[in-house]
Design a protein around this motif. Structure first.
Motif, PDB file in Angstrom:
ATOM      1  N   TYR A  18       0.824  -1.196   0.000  1.00 26.53           N
ATOM      2  CA  TYR A  18       0.000   0.000   0.000  1.00 26.53           C
ATOM      3  C   TYR A  18       0.864   1.254   0.000  1.00 26.53           C
ATOM      4  CZ  TYR A  18      -3.698   3.220   1.252  1.00 26.53           C
ATOM      5  OH  TYR A  18      -4.582   4.254   1.253  1.00 26.53           O
ATOM      6  N   THR A  24       2.226   8.686  -3.604  1.00 30.87           N
ATOM      7  CA  THR A  24       1.721  10.059  -3.730  1.00 30.87           C
ATOM      8  C   THR A  24       1.242  10.355  -5.140  1.00 30.87           C
ATOM      9  OG1 THR A  24       3.968  10.804  -4.156  1.00 30.87           O
ATOM     10  CG2 THR A  24       3.171  10.942  -1.892  1.00 30.87           C
ATOM     11  N   HIS A  27      -2.144   7.307  -5.776  1.00 30.66           N
ATOM     12  CA  HIS A  27      -3.405   7.406  -5.046  1.00 30.66           C
ATOM     13  C   HIS A  27      -4.365   8.451  -5.619  1.00 30.66           C
ATOM     14  CE1 HIS A  27      -2.714   4.363  -2.104  1.00 30.66           C
ATOM     15  NE2 HIS A  27      -1.532   4.867  -1.788  1.00 30.66           N
ATOM     16  N   PRO A  28      -3.934   9.622  -6.060  1.00 33.56           N
ATOM     17  CA  PRO A  28      -4.912  10.539  -6.680  1.00 33.56           C
ATOM     18  C   PRO A  28      -5.507   9.988  -7.975  1.00 33.56           C
ATOM     19  CG  PRO A  28      -2.964  11.748  -6.010  1.00 33.56           C
ATOM     20  CD  PRO A  28      -2.652  10.302  -5.827  1.00 33.56           C
ATOM     21  N   ARG A  30      -5.905   6.762  -8.652  1.00 31.09           N
ATOM     22  CA  ARG A  30      -6.798   5.667  -8.257  1.00 31.09           C
ATOM     23  C   ARG A  30      -8.102   6.236  -7.700  1.00 31.09           C
ATOM     24  NH1 ARG A  30      -7.016   1.939  -3.569  1.00 31.09           N
ATOM     25  NH2 ARG A  30      -7.803  -0.017  -4.407  1.00 31.09           N
ATOM     26  N   ARG A  31      -8.003   7.300  -6.910  1.00 32.59           N
ATOM     27  CA  ARG A  31      -9.188   7.930  -6.330  1.00 32.59           C
ATOM     28  C   ARG A  31     -10.071   8.520  -7.426  1.00 32.59           C
ATOM     29  NH1 ARG A  31     -10.451  13.056  -3.921  1.00 32.59           N
ATOM     30  NH2 ARG A  31     -11.958  12.746  -2.269  1.00 32.59           N
ATOM     31  N   ALA A  32      -9.459   9.167  -8.422  1.00 25.42           N
ATOM     32  CA  ALA A  32     -10.239   9.738  -9.522  1.00 25.42           C
ATOM     33  C   ALA A  32     -10.941   8.643 -10.312  1.00 25.42           C
ATOM     34  CB  ALA A  32      -9.329  10.547 -10.433  1.00 25.42           C
ATOM     35  N   LEU A  34     -11.889   5.653  -9.160  1.00 22.83           N
ATOM     36  CA  LEU A  34     -12.978   5.115  -8.333  1.00 22.83           C
ATOM     37  C   LEU A  34     -14.146   6.091  -8.260  1.00 22.83           C
ATOM     38  CD1 LEU A  34     -10.961   3.426  -5.465  1.00 22.83           C
ATOM     39  CD2 LEU A  34     -12.179   2.322  -7.333  1.00 22.83           C
ATOM     40  N   LEU A  35     -13.882   7.388  -8.161  1.00 30.91           N
ATOM     41  CA  LEU A  35     -14.965   8.368  -8.137  1.00 30.91           C
ATOM     42  C   LEU A  35     -15.716   8.398  -9.463  1.00 30.91           C
ATOM     43  CD1 LEU A  35     -13.394  11.364  -6.212  1.00 30.91           C
ATOM     44  CD2 LEU A  35     -15.266   9.898  -5.479  1.00 30.91           C
ATOM     45  N   THR A  36     -14.983   8.260 -10.570  1.00 34.14           N
ATOM     46  CA  THR A  36     -15.632   8.221 -11.887  1.00 34.14           C
ATOM     47  C   THR A  36     -16.520   6.994 -12.012  1.00 34.14           C
ATOM     48  OG1 THR A  36     -13.706   9.323 -12.811  1.00 34.14           O
ATOM     49  CG2 THR A  36     -15.203   8.301 -14.366  1.00 34.14           C
ATOM     50  N   SER A  38     -17.870   5.362  -9.540  1.00 36.00           N
ATOM     51  CA  SER A  38     -18.982   5.553  -8.617  1.00 36.00           C
ATOM     52  C   SER A  38     -20.042   6.453  -9.232  1.00 36.00           C
ATOM     53  CB  SER A  38     -18.457   6.158  -7.317  1.00 36.00           C
ATOM     54  OG  SER A  38     -19.525   6.550  -6.503  1.00 36.00           O
TER      55      SER A  38
END
Length: 174
Positions: A18, A24, A27-28, A30-32, A34-36, A38
């Protein structure tokens, strides 16, 4: 295969841990992602799913019940794709021909420049006058030969009696 075997442990390490030196940066992204996903499944998917299901049922029924219609549609798609590919090929060939003509024009300008540089301006103008005179003489000779042929055809046409069906005269018209 050797490349995969050599780099697999490092890739597995990056995937399984992880906290990595690249966390650094990763993670942004991956987050973008996952948000897309979602947003898509929460808002767009419920709206688009009925259209998707309807078109899927329609296409499956058309393909199973009317295979001739499906083969015609496939043939039309293949025709459109082949025409598009031929258009791309035509444009490519035309662009290469235009490129070759442009290069020949530049080469001829450079050749004339070198010719003038080597011969001198006065001698080049004399040579140019000789070339123009040559082409003018050829043009006059062509005109004389054309007039002689036209006079010969006019004589042939006068030999045919009037009022009689002449048929097709040689060289008349287009």
């Amino acid at each position: 295969m050797d490349l995969l075997q050599e780099n697999f442990p490092q890739l597995f390490y990056l995937y399984s841990t992880y906290y990595t030196p690249y966390a650094t940066y990763i993670h942004p992204l991956r987050r973008a992602l996952l948000l897309t996903q979602s947003y898509f499944y929460q808002y767009a998917f419920p709206t688009l799913y009925p259209f998707y299901a309807l078109t899927l049922r329609l296409f499956s029924s058309v393909l199973t019940e009317q295979p001739s219609l499906a083969s015609l549609a496939l043939l039309a798609i293949l025709l459109l794709v082949s025409l598009k590919l031929m258009d791309i090929l035509r444009r490519t060939i035309i662009s290469w021909i235009a490129f070759a003509i442009r290069m020949m024009m530049y080469a001829s300008v450079m050749l004339v420049g070198v010719w003038v540089y080597q011969r001198g301006v006065e001698q080049s103008l004399e040579d140019l006058g000789w070339i123009i005179g040559l082409f003018a003489g050829l043009g006059e000779q062509g005109e004389r030969m054309g007039h002689a042929k036209a006079a010969g055809r006019a004589k042939e046409a006068r030999k045919i009696p009037k009022g009689k069906y002449r048929g097709r005269t040689r060289g008349a018209g287009w």
